[in-house]
Motif scaffolding. Structure first.
Motif, PDB file in Angstrom:
ATOM      1  N   ALA A 152       5.620  16.619  -7.940  1.00 50.90           N
ATOM      2  CA  ALA A 152       5.358  15.467  -7.078  1.00 50.90           C
ATOM      3  C   ALA A 152       6.406  14.385  -7.270  1.00 50.90           C
ATOM      4  O   ALA A 152       6.838  13.730  -6.309  1.00 50.90           O
ATOM      5  CB  ALA A 152       3.964  14.913  -7.363  1.00 50.90           C
ATOM      6  N   LEU A 153       6.834  14.187  -8.519  1.00 50.33           N
ATOM      7  CA  LEU A 153       7.864  13.181  -8.785  1.00 50.33           C
ATOM      8  C   LEU A 153       9.218  13.608  -8.222  1.00 50.33           C
ATOM      9  O   LEU A 153       9.967  12.777  -7.688  1.00 50.33           O
ATOM     10  CB  LEU A 153       7.980  12.939 -10.289  1.00 50.33           C
ATOM     11  N   ASP A 154       9.533  14.890  -8.343  1.00 55.51           N
ATOM     12  CA  ASP A 154      10.840  15.369  -7.899  1.00 55.51           C
ATOM     13  C   ASP A 154      10.937  15.487  -6.382  1.00 55.51           C
ATOM     14  O   ASP A 154      11.955  15.140  -5.779  1.00 55.51           O
ATOM     15  CB  ASP A 154      11.136  16.729  -8.534  1.00 55.51           C
ATOM     16  N   GLU A 155       9.859  15.979  -5.771  1.00 54.37           N
ATOM     17  CA  GLU A 155       9.918  16.266  -4.342  1.00 54.37           C
ATOM     18  C   GLU A 155       9.312  15.185  -3.475  1.00 54.37           C
ATOM     19  O   GLU A 155       9.451  15.223  -2.251  1.00 54.37           O
ATOM     20  CB  GLU A 155       9.205  17.602  -4.071  1.00 54.37           C
ATOM     21  N   ASP A 205      -1.501   5.888  -6.822  1.00 55.54           N
ATOM     22  CA  ASP A 205      -0.943   5.794  -8.175  1.00 55.54           C
ATOM     23  C   ASP A 205       0.353   6.582  -8.290  1.00 55.54           C
ATOM     24  O   ASP A 205       1.302   6.151  -8.963  1.00 55.54           O
ATOM     25  CB  ASP A 205      -1.955   6.321  -9.197  1.00 55.54           C
ATOM     26  N   LEU A 206       0.405   7.726  -7.651  1.00 50.45           N
ATOM     27  CA  LEU A 206       1.600   8.556  -7.727  1.00 50.45           C
ATOM     28  C   LEU A 206       2.791   7.884  -7.051  1.00 50.45           C
ATOM     29  O   LEU A 206       3.922   7.949  -7.546  1.00 50.45           O
ATOM     30  CB  LEU A 206       1.328   9.908  -7.073  1.00 50.45           C
ATOM     31  N   ALA A 207       2.528   7.201  -5.929  1.00 50.36           N
ATOM     32  CA  ALA A 207       3.611   6.504  -5.239  1.00 50.36           C
ATOM     33  C   ALA A 207       4.181   5.382  -6.101  1.00 50.36           C
ATOM     34  O   ALA A 207       5.398   5.178  -6.170  1.00 50.36           O
ATOM     35  CB  ALA A 207       3.104   5.950  -3.915  1.00 50.36           C
ATOM     36  N   GLY A 208       3.302   4.642  -6.796  1.00 48.62           N
ATOM     37  CA  GLY A 208       3.789   3.580  -7.684  1.00 48.62           C
ATOM     38  C   GLY A 208       4.508   4.115  -8.895  1.00 48.62           C
ATOM     39  O   GLY A 208       5.500   3.548  -9.356  1.00 48.62           O
ATOM     40  N   LEU A 209       4.029   5.245  -9.423  1.00 50.44           N
ATOM     41  CA  LEU A 209       4.660   5.839 -10.601  1.00 50.44           C
ATOM     42  C   LEU A 209       6.033   6.393 -10.272  1.00 50.44           C
ATOM     43  O   LEU A 209       6.959   6.322 -11.089  1.00 50.44           O
ATOM     44  CB  LEU A 209       3.759   6.944 -11.153  1.00 50.44           C
ATOM     45  N   ARG A 210       6.180   6.943  -9.086  1.00 53.32           N
ATOM     46  CA  ARG A 210       7.423   7.592  -8.710  1.00 53.32           C
ATOM     47  C   ARG A 210       8.599   6.613  -8.710  1.00 53.32           C
ATOM     48  O   ARG A 210       9.735   6.990  -9.022  1.00 53.32           O
ATOM     49  CB  ARG A 210       7.278   8.237  -7.329  1.00 53.32           C
ATOM     50  N   LYS A 211       8.357   5.366  -8.353  1.00 45.86           N
ATOM     51  CA  LYS A 211       9.436   4.394  -8.215  1.00 45.86           C
ATOM     52  C   LYS A 211      10.171   4.161  -9.532  1.00 45.86           C
ATOM     53  O   LYS A 211      11.394   4.096  -9.567  1.00 45.86           O
ATOM     54  CB  LYS A 211       8.875   3.072  -7.684  1.00 45.86           C
ATOM     55  N   GLY A 212       9.423   4.029 -10.611  1.00 53.49           N
ATOM     56  CA  GLY A 212      10.057   3.721 -11.883  1.00 53.49           C
ATOM     57  C   GLY A 212      10.228   4.907 -12.802  1.00 53.49           C
ATOM     58  O   GLY A 212      11.284   5.082 -13.426  1.00 53.49           O
ATOM     59  N   PHE A 213       9.193   5.739 -12.878  1.00 49.81           N
ATOM     60  CA  PHE A 213       9.213   6.833 -13.843  1.00 49.81           C
ATOM     61  C   PHE A 213      10.293   7.851 -13.525  1.00 49.81           C
ATOM     62  O   PHE A 213      10.980   8.343 -14.423  1.00 49.81           O
ATOM     63  CB  PHE A 213       7.840   7.495 -13.870  1.00 49.81           C
ATOM     64  N   HIS A 214      10.432   8.166 -12.244  1.00 47.05           N
ATOM     65  CA  HIS A 214      11.445   9.155 -11.862  1.00 47.05           C
ATOM     66  C   HIS A 214      12.848   8.630 -12.163  1.00 47.05           C
ATOM     67  O   HIS A 214      13.745   9.396 -12.564  1.00 47.05           O
ATOM     68  CB  HIS A 214      11.309   9.483 -10.381  1.00 47.05           C
ATOM     69  N   ALA A 215      13.048   7.317 -11.993  1.00 39.60           N
ATOM     70  CA  ALA A 215      14.353   6.724 -12.313  1.00 39.60           C
ATOM     71  C   ALA A 215      14.659   6.854 -13.801  1.00 39.60           C
ATOM     72  O   ALA A 215      15.799   7.147 -14.194  1.00 39.60           O
ATOM     73  CB  ALA A 215      14.379   5.262 -11.887  1.00 39.60           C
TER      74      ALA A 215
END
Length: 318
Positions: free
Chosen positions: A110-113, A159-169
């Protein structure tokens, strides 16, 4: 920009990069790695709060599709106790690791794609094992227990949308941030005029930055738990949070300890060396002074002896 200013800027930047580098390394190599994630979650199979949360989730999921009429309260209690009993077996620990590996892969995908659906922890393996155990014990309703769709939501779509912004970076940064911190520190120390003093302050700055991350972790924990109303789920989520952030806390404490020790070593080592250099300089000055005085003293002594020879003994003087 003067040399002193450039050195100060680089050293401050290095200190600021310390917590960011710690986070990026943790996100990349602890949370991003499937094996390490499963290893971090594995001990939770024996945590009482997690076991109760799993039992609640499995029981609730099963009872939604199981119609036993007036016996529902009795069956629900019996099923809950059966699930709790099962969570104390090796079979549950194996099912727990399997479920967490699948959940990790789903979160990472989910984070990658950039998928938008929720991420769930599939407890169907647990339900399947409980069903087989109840059937072996001859429980009448066991064959009617549904196995599919027994899952717990780990991350909602929001929650996943908010996590993706920082965690994936942070995962993309990986070792680049800590490497940048090391390079800035080395360059800043090379430009510093008083390198020992700069090293001590840089070590303290790195320790303070790591300590700031240690303060931020319980704040983030409280914010994470604030949206959970159910006490059992809150306790289980707290256990999961603590397990996943344990390497982050360990790394931060290590940085604090090393930074303080380096600063103390520099400051404590500076004063004995300074005293030794001062003592050596004083000895050199004293030795140089004696060397300069000695020829004069010998000449004066010789003149006085010659005078006594010319004048003769005291009784021979007129």
């Amino acid at each position: 920009m003067t040399r002193r200013t450039a050195s100060a800027c680089l050293l401050v930047l290095a200190c600021l990069l310390v917590p960011l580098g710690t986070l990026s390394t943790w996100a990349k190599y602890e949370i991003g790695d499937s094996d390490r994630y499963v290893s971090a979650m594995a001990p939770l199979a024996g945590d009482a709060d997690v076991r109760n949360a799993v039992a609640d989730a499995v029981t609730t999921g099963v009872m939604k599709s199981l119609d036993v009429g007036a016996l529902e309260p009795v069956v629900e209690d019996y099923l809950h106790d059966a699930v709790v009993s099962f969570t104390d077996t090796d079979a549950f620990r194996g099912a727990w690791n399997t479920a967490n590996r699948a959940a990790h892969d789903a979160v990472q995908q989910a984070l990658d794609e950039g998928t938008t659906g929720p991420v769930t922890l599939d407890l169907a393996p647990v339900t399947r094992q409980v069903k087989q155990q109840l059937e072996a014990n001859g429980v009448p309703f066991a064959e009617r227990i549904p196995v599919a769709h027994t899952e717990v939501t780990l991350l909602s779509a929001g929650d996943l949308a908010g996590l993706r912004k920082g965690f994936h970076a942070f995962q993309l940064a990986g070792l680049w941030l800590p490497s940048a911190a090391v390079v800035c520190a080395a360059a800043g120390l090379a430009l510093a005029r008083r390198r020992r003093r700069a090293l001590a302050w840089t070590a303290l700055g790195a320790a303070l930055s790591a300590a700031a991350l240690l303060v931020a972790l319980p704040i983030a924990r409280a914010l994470t738990l604030s949206d959970i109303s159910d006490a059992a789920n809150k306790a289980a989520t707290a256990a999961v949070y603590d397990a996943l952030t344990s390497p982050l806390r360990t790394a931060s404490w290590a940085i604090v300890a090393v930074g303080v020790l380096v600063a103390l070593a520099v400051w404590l080592g500076r004063h004995p060396f300074s005293r030794a250099r001062s003592a050596a300089a004083a000895l050199r000055r004293e030795h140089s002074g004696d060397t300069r005085r000695r020829p004069h003293d010998e000449h004066t002594t010789g003149n006085r002896a010659d005078d006594r020879l010319v004048q003769g003994p005291p009784h021979a003087r007129p």
